[in-house]
Design a protein around this motif. Structure first.
Motif, PDB file in Angstrom:
ATOM      1  N   ILE A  18       3.088 -16.098   4.848  1.00  0.00           N
ATOM      2  CA  ILE A  18       4.325 -15.594   4.261  1.00  0.00           C
ATOM      3  C   ILE A  18       4.440 -14.089   4.422  1.00  0.00           C
ATOM      4  O   ILE A  18       5.517 -13.557   4.698  1.00  0.00           O
ATOM      5  N   SER A  19       3.327 -13.347   4.313  1.00  0.00           N
ATOM      6  CA  SER A  19       3.402 -11.890   4.451  1.00  0.00           C
ATOM      7  C   SER A  19       3.736 -11.499   5.889  1.00  0.00           C
ATOM      8  O   SER A  19       4.508 -10.556   6.123  1.00  0.00           O
ATOM      9  N   GLY A  20       3.169 -12.205   6.874  1.00  0.00           N
ATOM     10  CA  GLY A  20       3.490 -11.894   8.265  1.00  0.00           C
ATOM     11  C   GLY A  20       4.941 -12.172   8.601  1.00  0.00           C
ATOM     12  O   GLY A  20       5.597 -11.394   9.311  1.00  0.00           O
ATOM     13  N   LEU A  21       5.468 -13.279   8.085  1.00  0.00           N
ATOM     14  CA  LEU A  21       6.876 -13.608   8.343  1.00  0.00           C
ATOM     15  C   LEU A  21       7.808 -12.601   7.684  1.00  0.00           C
ATOM     16  O   LEU A  21       8.822 -12.194   8.264  1.00  0.00           O
ATOM     17  N   LEU A  22       7.457 -12.175   6.466  1.00  0.00           N
ATOM     18  CA  LEU A  22       8.279 -11.164   5.793  1.00  0.00           C
ATOM     19  C   LEU A  22       8.234  -9.836   6.538  1.00  0.00           C
ATOM     20  O   LEU A  22       9.244  -9.134   6.640  1.00  0.00           O
ATOM     21  N   ALA A  23       7.052  -9.482   7.048  1.00  0.00           N
ATOM     22  CA  ALA A  23       6.938  -8.237   7.816  1.00  0.00           C
ATOM     23  C   ALA A  23       7.805  -8.299   9.066  1.00  0.00           C
ATOM     24  O   ALA A  23       8.515  -7.337   9.409  1.00  0.00           O
ATOM     25  N   ARG A  25      10.457 -10.040   9.533  1.00  0.00           N
ATOM     26  CA  ARG A  25      11.876  -9.972   9.146  1.00  0.00           C
ATOM     27  C   ARG A  25      12.300  -8.534   8.900  1.00  0.00           C
ATOM     28  O   ARG A  25      13.383  -8.108   9.337  1.00  0.00           O
ATOM     29  N   GLU A  26      11.450  -7.771   8.210  1.00  0.00           N
ATOM     30  CA  GLU A  26      11.800  -6.372   7.932  1.00  0.00           C
ATOM     31  C   GLU A  26      11.863  -5.558   9.222  1.00  0.00           C
ATOM     32  O   GLU A  26      12.740  -4.702   9.385  1.00  0.00           O
ATOM     33  N   LEU A  27      10.958  -5.823  10.139  1.00  0.00           N
ATOM     34  CA  LEU A  27      10.983  -5.140  11.436  1.00  0.00           C
ATOM     35  C   LEU A  27      12.260  -5.484  12.199  1.00  0.00           C
ATOM     36  O   LEU A  27      12.935  -4.596  12.747  1.00  0.00           O
ATOM     37  N   ALA A  28      12.599  -6.772  12.246  1.00  0.00           N
ATOM     38  CA  ALA A  28      13.788  -7.197  12.987  1.00  0.00           C
ATOM     39  C   ALA A  28      15.056  -6.609  12.384  1.00  0.00           C
ATOM     40  O   ALA A  28      15.994  -6.237  13.110  1.00  0.00           O
ATOM     41  N   ARG A  29      15.095  -6.520  11.050  1.00  0.00           N
ATOM     42  CA  ARG A  29      16.278  -5.934  10.394  1.00  0.00           C
ATOM     43  C   ARG A  29      16.456  -4.476  10.780  1.00  0.00           C
ATOM     44  O   ARG A  29      17.572  -3.955  10.749  1.00  0.00           O
ATOM     45  N   ALA A  70      11.907 -10.536  -7.129  1.00  0.00           N
ATOM     46  CA  ALA A  70      11.635 -10.418  -5.695  1.00  0.00           C
ATOM     47  C   ALA A  70      11.853 -11.728  -4.950  1.00  0.00           C
ATOM     48  O   ALA A  70      12.544 -11.761  -3.918  1.00  0.00           O
ATOM     49  N   VAL A  71      11.272 -12.818  -5.421  1.00  0.00           N
ATOM     50  CA  VAL A  71      11.392 -14.088  -4.702  1.00  0.00           C
ATOM     51  C   VAL A  71      12.811 -14.628  -4.811  1.00  0.00           C
ATOM     52  O   VAL A  71      13.371 -15.139  -3.834  1.00  0.00           O
ATOM     53  N   ALA A  72      13.410 -14.507  -5.983  1.00  0.00           N
ATOM     54  CA  ALA A  72      14.789 -14.978  -6.140  1.00  0.00           C
ATOM     55  C   ALA A  72      15.739 -14.196  -5.238  1.00  0.00           C
ATOM     56  O   ALA A  72      16.650 -14.769  -4.633  1.00  0.00           O
ATOM     57  N   ASP A  73      15.537 -12.886  -5.130  1.00  0.00           N
ATOM     58  CA  ASP A  73      16.371 -12.085  -4.230  1.00  0.00           C
ATOM     59  C   ASP A  73      16.249 -12.579  -2.788  1.00  0.00           C
ATOM     60  O   ASP A  73      17.237 -12.694  -2.063  1.00  0.00           O
ATOM     61  N   LEU A  74      14.997 -12.847  -2.369  1.00  0.00           N
ATOM     62  CA  LEU A  74      14.781 -13.336  -1.005  1.00  0.00           C
ATOM     63  C   LEU A  74      15.461 -14.684  -0.808  1.00  0.00           C
ATOM     64  O   LEU A  74      16.117 -14.915   0.225  1.00  0.00           O
ATOM     65  N   ALA A  75      15.332 -15.563  -1.779  1.00  0.00           N
ATOM     66  CA  ALA A  75      15.971 -16.876  -1.671  1.00  0.00           C
ATOM     67  C   ALA A  75      17.482 -16.742  -1.548  1.00  0.00           C
ATOM     68  O   ALA A  75      18.123 -17.455  -0.758  1.00  0.00           O
ATOM     69  N   ASP A 476       5.912  -6.593  -2.170  1.00  0.00           N
ATOM     70  CA  ASP A 476       5.099  -5.539  -1.566  1.00  0.00           C
ATOM     71  C   ASP A 476       5.281  -5.410  -0.057  1.00  0.00           C
ATOM     72  O   ASP A 476       5.363  -4.302   0.477  1.00  0.00           O
ATOM     73  N   THR A 477       5.342  -6.542   0.644  1.00  0.00           N
ATOM     74  CA  THR A 477       5.319  -6.494   2.111  1.00  0.00           C
ATOM     75  C   THR A 477       6.500  -5.731   2.714  1.00  0.00           C
ATOM     76  O   THR A 477       6.300  -4.833   3.546  1.00  0.00           O
ATOM     77  N   PRO A 478       7.747  -6.030   2.351  1.00  0.00           N
ATOM     78  CA  PRO A 478       8.851  -5.268   2.955  1.00  0.00           C
ATOM     79  C   PRO A 478       8.756  -3.777   2.662  1.00  0.00           C
ATOM     80  O   PRO A 478       9.091  -2.950   3.516  1.00  0.00           O
ATOM     81  N   LYS A 479       8.292  -3.428   1.465  1.00  0.00           N
ATOM     82  CA  LYS A 479       8.167  -2.015   1.109  1.00  0.00           C
ATOM     83  C   LYS A 479       7.176  -1.312   2.033  1.00  0.00           C
ATOM     84  O   LYS A 479       7.427  -0.183   2.499  1.00  0.00           O
ATOM     85  N   LEU A 480       6.044  -1.945   2.328  1.00  0.00           N
ATOM     86  CA  LEU A 480       5.051  -1.335   3.217  1.00  0.00           C
ATOM     87  C   LEU A 480       5.592  -1.197   4.634  1.00  0.00           C
ATOM     88  O   LEU A 480       5.330  -0.189   5.312  1.00  0.00           O
ATOM     89  N   VAL A 481       6.330  -2.208   5.099  1.00  0.00           N
ATOM     90  CA  VAL A 481       6.882  -2.132   6.457  1.00  0.00           C
ATOM     91  C   VAL A 481       7.935  -1.036   6.530  1.00  0.00           C
ATOM     92  O   VAL A 481       8.016  -0.292   7.535  1.00  0.00           O
ATOM     93  N   ARG A 482       8.744  -0.889   5.487  1.00  0.00           N
ATOM     94  CA  ARG A 482       9.729   0.204   5.490  1.00  0.00           C
ATOM     95  C   ARG A 482       9.026   1.555   5.532  1.00  0.00           C
ATOM     96  O   ARG A 482       9.519   2.495   6.199  1.00  0.00           O
ATOM     97  N   THR A 483       7.918   1.685   4.841  1.00  0.00           N
ATOM     98  CA  THR A 483       7.153   2.931   4.895  1.00  0.00           C
ATOM     99  C   THR A 483       6.650   3.179   6.310  1.00  0.00           C
ATOM    100  O   THR A 483       6.695   4.311   6.819  1.00  0.00           O
ATOM    101  N   LEU A 484       6.166   2.140   6.967  1.00  0.00           N
ATOM    102  CA  LEU A 484       5.707   2.266   8.356  1.00  0.00           C
ATOM    103  C   LEU A 484       6.844   2.733   9.261  1.00  0.00           C
ATOM    104  O   LEU A 484       6.670   3.630  10.101  1.00  0.00           O
ATOM    105  N   LEU A 485       8.010   2.156   9.083  1.00  0.00           N
ATOM    106  CA  LEU A 485       9.151   2.491   9.950  1.00  0.00           C
ATOM    107  C   LEU A 485       9.668   3.904   9.700  1.00  0.00           C
ATOM    108  O   LEU A 485      10.245   4.518  10.594  1.00  0.00           O
ATOM    109  N   SER A 486       9.453   4.387   8.475  1.00  0.00           N
ATOM    110  CA  SER A 486       9.973   5.721   8.172  1.00  0.00           C
ATOM    111  C   SER A 486       9.081   6.821   8.711  1.00  0.00           C
ATOM    112  O   SER A 486       9.478   7.982   8.716  1.00  0.00           O
TER     113      SER A 486
END
Length: 486
Positions: A18-23, A25-29, A70-75, A476-486
């Motif tokens: 699930i963490s890899g798939l979320l990561a 998704r954030e990258l693709a967005r 967090a999970v409800a928002d994703l759903a 946590d996962t999308p937040k970390l990926v956004r930090t990486l992208l920034s």
């Protein structure tokens, strides 16, 4: 096109849980072309599915915590807003050495928000509730001054051993598959110690978290709450998805494919290395080059992949998680229509004659599943394996687990469950898959993240860093990926 241009705007994600798939998704967005490499033949990791007696059921996570959105928002983002459902209101029970009791519905990790609640008093007795109530008179510094504190040490100091043994140990064993003496309270209950300092007692801190104050305790802004009103009442600390939590993974995979993410299952990463333009991942004889790398596998494997490139990580290898076995029984047993133990039972470690750490009566918990099976047919799920318990690490065959499940289900439900009642069963094993937040783990997480952040092109994500539980990973996962992208 030179190698530098080819690597720009690309990423490889190692791990399709699930963490890899979320990561991905954030990258693709963000417009990054992402490739996900998954060693197994299935996606979602611990949010998986299996078929038992013709029913597609969750093989791992079957609910999510609702203290954050967090999970409800994703759903909602994935088009599943109408599929979010609360559990039935029956509530869970706890099996104690002297018999079953209803589990108080207004606690965190089993820690009561009100020691005088009738359900709490029935479990603790008068003297136990009296000792727990002393928490309100103790200084806020007790249990909060040390840099690192276990769940057991905090609860014992503030509320006493009876709360620990009869309420907290069964819940922690059921949720985290571990002894509370081994777990870092700041990892498994973030913000709880800060809540004691703010509100003056452990009970008050628990009450604040139950009111949705966890975000406030960690100085994070609260997000909008898209959940149905029925999920926000006291006692509804979890929710699920109609059809099972694995439907979240199906929706996430569909979203990734629409965004052009490359998904490669059966592709195990053998090695990673730095290149002049980013990273190269070798998997099954093929190489994948990208400017960014996200490692989304369990902690031991993540450190093993990265230790040669980032030697400072070698000493931060996390403790192995417990080996957990889940036995699912589908039974034809009309006597269970009355749901004799509500939605399930958590087992105190000292309860004699019972090997399971928890039983979920899934058809009593989820109305959608009861509708699907019909009257008289029930789905029971029993969990085995607890970190810190030497007996839990002993390998057992499927047949041995099946027989243990029959015996334990009979004892926990007070209804005989025999092999002749079973219309289908399955065993799912999670070897070390649950992250183990041992003492000092929070500090190790900070060091790991600091090392990865300093690299500038690498992120490491997953439950071993964010904390156990789907809600923690999804936040946590999308937040970390956004930090990486920034």
């Amino acid at each position: 096109m030179d190698a530098g241009a080819a690597a720009a705007g690309t990423a490889v994600v190692v791990g399709g849980g699930i963490s890899g798939l979320l990561a991905a998704r954030e990258l693709a967005r963000a417009g990054v072309r992402a490739t996900v490499l998954e060693a197994s033949g299935s996606w979602g990791g611990c949010v998986g599915s299996h078929v038992v007696a013709g029913l597609t059921l969750d093989s791992g996570a079957e609910s999510f915590a609702t203290r954050s959105s967090a999970v409800a928002d994703l759903a909602v983002e994935l088009g599943l807003a109408c599929e979010i459902v609360p559990p039935n209101p029956g509530g869970a029970w706890v099996q104690l050495p002297d018999g079953p009791r209803e589990l108080p519905k207004t606690g965190v990790l089993g820690i009561p928000a009100n020691p005088w609640d009738p359900e709490v008093r029935r479990s603790l007795g008068l003297l136990g509730s009296l000792r727990a109530a002393l928490d309100a008179l103790l200084p806020a510094s007790l249990g909060t001054a040390a840099d690192v504190t276990s769940v057991a040490a905090l609860v014992r100091a503030r509320m006493g051993s009876r709360v620990l043994d009869r309420l907290v140990a069964p819940v922690v064993g059921g949720v985290h598959s571990a002894d509370p003496a081994l777990l870092d309270v700041d990892m498994v209950a973030p913000g709880l110690r800060a809540g004691i300092r703010r509100h003056g007692s452990l009970a008050a801190a628990v009450a604040a978290q139950r009111r949705g104050g966890a975000a406030a305790e960690t100085a994070e802004p609260k997000k909008r709450d898209p959940q149905p009103a029925g999920l926000r009442k006291a006692g509804s600390a979890v929710a699920g998805l109609r059809g099972g939590m694995h439907t979240l993974v199906s929706a996430l995979l569909a979203d990734l494919r629409r965004r052009g993410v490359t998904l490669l299952s059966g592709t195990a990463a053998d090695a990673v290395e730095r290149t002049a333009h980013g990273w190269r991942v070798t998997a099954g004889g093929a190489s994948y080059d990208a400017g960014l790398l996200v490692v989304a596998v369990e902690g031991t494997a993540a450190v093993g992949l990265l230790a040669d490139t980032l030697p400072r990580l070698a000493g931060l290898r996390p403790d192995a998680g417990p080996d957990v076995s889940l036995v699912t029984l589908v039974v034809d047993l009309p006597e269970l229509d009355a749901a004799p133990r509500g939605t399930g039972v958590l087992v105190a470690p000292q309860s004699p004659g019972i090997q399971a750490k928890a039983l979920t009566h899934a058809t009593a918990k989820w109305a959608w599943l009861a509708d699907r099976t019909g009257p008289g047919t029930h789905v029971l799920r029993l969990s085995y394996g607890r970190g810190g318990d030497p007996g839990a690490a002993v390998p057992r065959s499927d047949d041995e687990l099946f027989n243990a499940a029959l015996n334990d289900a009979s004892a926990l439900l007070s209804v005989p469950v025999t092999g002749g009642d079973v219309v289908g069963w399955d065993v799912v094993r999670w070897a070390g898959a649950l992250p183990f937040a041992s003492l000092g783990h929070k500090q190790r997480v900070a060091e790991v993240r600091g090392i990865c952040a300093a690299d500038g092109s690498l992120a490491v994500v997953g439950g071993w860093l964010s904390g156990n539980g789907l809600a923690a990973i999804v936040a946590d996962t999308p937040k970390l990926v956004r930090t990486l992208l920034s």
